[in-house]
Scaffold this motif. Sequence first.
Motif, PDB file in Angstrom:
ATOM      1  N   CYS A 128      96.679 -81.336  62.132  1.00 61.25           N
ATOM      2  CA  CYS A 128      96.235 -80.636  60.915  1.00 61.25           C
ATOM      3  C   CYS A 128      96.081 -81.614  59.744  1.00 61.25           C
ATOM      4  O   CYS A 128      95.464 -81.272  58.736  1.00 61.25           O
ATOM      5  N   ASP A 129      96.629 -82.838  59.876  1.00 59.28           N
ATOM      6  CA  ASP A 129      96.436 -83.867  58.846  1.00 59.28           C
ATOM      7  C   ASP A 129      95.073 -84.548  58.964  1.00 59.28           C
ATOM      8  O   ASP A 129      94.727 -85.391  58.139  1.00 59.28           O
ATOM      9  N   LEU A 155     105.055 -76.504  56.215  1.00 60.79           N
ATOM     10  CA  LEU A 155     104.645 -77.465  57.244  1.00 60.79           C
ATOM     11  C   LEU A 155     105.476 -78.747  57.173  1.00 60.79           C
ATOM     12  O   LEU A 155     105.081 -79.782  57.695  1.00 60.79           O
ATOM     13  N   ARG A 158      93.230 -89.818  57.621  1.00 58.58           N
ATOM     14  CA  ARG A 158      94.363 -88.961  57.260  1.00 58.58           C
ATOM     15  C   ARG A 158      94.323 -88.593  55.775  1.00 58.58           C
ATOM     16  O   ARG A 158      94.534 -87.441  55.397  1.00 58.58           O
ATOM     17  N   ASN A 196      99.542 -74.100  70.246  1.00 59.64           N
ATOM     18  CA  ASN A 196      98.881 -74.316  68.960  1.00 59.64           C
ATOM     19  C   ASN A 196      99.013 -75.805  68.641  1.00 59.64           C
ATOM     20  O   ASN A 196     100.107 -76.308  68.419  1.00 59.64           O
ATOM     21  N   TRP A 241     100.411 -84.959  63.679  1.00 61.88           N
ATOM     22  CA  TRP A 241     100.060 -83.563  63.407  1.00 61.88           C
ATOM     23  C   TRP A 241      98.552 -83.501  63.151  1.00 61.88           C
ATOM     24  O   TRP A 241      98.085 -83.890  62.073  1.00 61.88           O
ATOM     25  N   ASP A 287      91.225 -77.734  60.169  1.00 63.49           N
ATOM     26  CA  ASP A 287      91.895 -76.638  60.875  1.00 63.49           C
ATOM     27  C   ASP A 287      93.407 -76.820  60.870  1.00 63.49           C
ATOM     28  O   ASP A 287      93.903 -77.931  61.025  1.00 63.49           O
ATOM     29  N   LEU A 288      94.124 -75.709  60.729  1.00 66.05           N
ATOM     30  CA  LEU A 288      95.580 -75.747  60.898  1.00 66.05           C
ATOM     31  C   LEU A 288      95.898 -75.334  62.337  1.00 66.05           C
ATOM     32  O   LEU A 288      96.283 -76.144  63.157  1.00 66.05           O
ATOM     33  N   SER A 289      95.669 -74.077  62.677  1.00 72.19           N
ATOM     34  CA  SER A 289      95.848 -73.669  64.076  1.00 72.19           C
ATOM     35  C   SER A 289      94.686 -74.221  64.904  1.00 72.19           C
ATOM     36  O   SER A 289      93.534 -74.129  64.496  1.00 72.19           O
ATOM     37  N   ARG A 290      95.028 -74.792  66.022  1.00 70.75           N
ATOM     38  CA  ARG A 290      94.001 -75.371  66.900  1.00 70.75           C
ATOM     39  C   ARG A 290      94.371 -75.080  68.341  1.00 70.75           C
ATOM     40  O   ARG A 290      95.525 -75.178  68.735  1.00 70.75           O
ATOM     41  N   GLY A 325      98.113 -77.557  66.061  1.00 73.12           N
ATOM     42  CA  GLY A 325      98.076 -77.996  64.665  1.00 73.12           C
ATOM     43  C   GLY A 325      99.082 -79.122  64.426  1.00 73.12           C
ATOM     44  O   GLY A 325      98.862 -80.002  63.605  1.00 73.12           O
ATOM     45  N   GLY A 326     100.204 -79.103  65.153  1.00 73.05           N
ATOM     46  CA  GLY A 326     101.226 -80.135  64.987  1.00 73.05           C
ATOM     47  C   GLY A 326     102.467 -79.783  65.782  1.00 73.05           C
ATOM     48  O   GLY A 326     102.395 -79.052  66.770  1.00 73.05           O
TER      49      GLY A 326
END
Length: 458
Positions: free
Chosen positions: A323-324, A308, A298, A88, A321, A328-331, A90-91
């Motif tokens: 997601c910043d 998070l 950002r 994942n 990260w 999307d959070l999960s990627r 996201g970060g």
Amino acid sequence: MMDAILHHLETLRDQPLWRAPPEALRVRFREPLPQGAASLEAVGQTFLEAILPYSSGNAHPGFMGWVQGGGTVAGLMGEMLAAGLNANLGGRDHMALEVEQQVLAWTREMFGFPAEASGLFVTGASQANFMAVLIARLRALGPGVRAAGLAGAPLIAYASRAVHGCVGRAMDMAGLGAGQLRLVPTDAAGQIRLDVLAAAVAADRAAGLRPFLLIGTAGTVDVGAIDDLDALADLAAAEDLYFHVDGALGALGVLAPTLAPKFKGLERADSIAFDWHKWGQTPYDAGFLLVRDGELHRRTFASEAAYLTRAERGLAGGDWWPCDYGPDLSRGFRALKTWFTIKTYGAEALGRVALQTCELAQELAALVVAEPELELLAPVALNIVCFRYRSADADGLNAEIVADLQIAGQVAPSLTRLDGKTAIRAAIVNHRTERRDIETLVASVLALGRTSSQRRVA
Ligand SMILES: *Cc1c(COP(=O)(O)O)cnc(C)c1O
């Protein structure tokens, strides 16, 4: 399953490009939620029998519809390994993010962007263009827009009439309104009219509106035209507009030394949207957004949430990260199949493929011009050729020809409309397409046009 998919790729040319999925097969798929287990082998067998033979055909050498890449074996391996890893992105602190950052660094290098430029993988250029509109919105109105919304700010964006439809939708989704995108006419080459553009910006300012964003296109979706990006960069600088370039289908042309000069000015953009899954030959999906001002990027997307929180040490560490930098959070690990593609074949080979598809397009245009029954409908700037069979009822006839070609399954162009005329549009993107495919296209269009015209006369 691996053997079968490799065999499929090795024998593409011997198979029909497309077959309509039979109704009985569709019916077989409609079943209640499976409660029990089945063997993986049986599920795989269903894929091989019922899905694989009825694909959309864009890996096939004769595929010229829309603008779609062909994919590669290296990309397939990257995708398979990424799925096994199930990372994942996201970060957090793991090596997969290092791969995405490496592709970002290569992207900066390709486009001559500075070290502080940021970027990330997204689904496609539609999403990348949308994010660019949000970044430009924040630049115009400041970070307060994220909480307060537009509060009636009359922001106006500009692009040519040939801009992809996703840009109007991006304005809509950003809450700015698709109607606030000015669609500026194009010239005979399909490039945005700079005089009309400058006049429109001036008129909007005079009317008390607020120009904020200029979108250039590097490869228009209909004819592959590239706006005068240097001139657009000058205008954006003079008018303090955010300058974004939709390079979905064309921007990777910078990898071919002889094509690169066509994109002069691209290196001055504030951001570039482009697709690795088109000319980059990476399996779907692999869009990308590159942003000159990483901090502005950002600030457009970063949010704080307790779950998070970043740590100094441990898995929640890491200073990048994604997601910043997007919605999307999960990627997923889109970067891996792209990294595999670039590492395995090299940037030069990707550039050679881009050039080869442009050369095939020029050859196709020459074949069209040499046939009195055919009419070339637009100059060929890159890898897209728009033409048609001449007829009193050309619109109906050419639509029929394209449907017949797709059903015959040897070569598949698509349709578009240019200046009110229905056009056969052949976009050559796939690295597997060869000279014999464009010869087949021309011969088939002529044959279908002749029989169809005779039938109509009778
Ligand atoms: C393909 C394309 C898009 C849309 O990109 P997706 O990856 O399909 O979302 C946008 N603009 C242009 C010029 C395109 O060719």
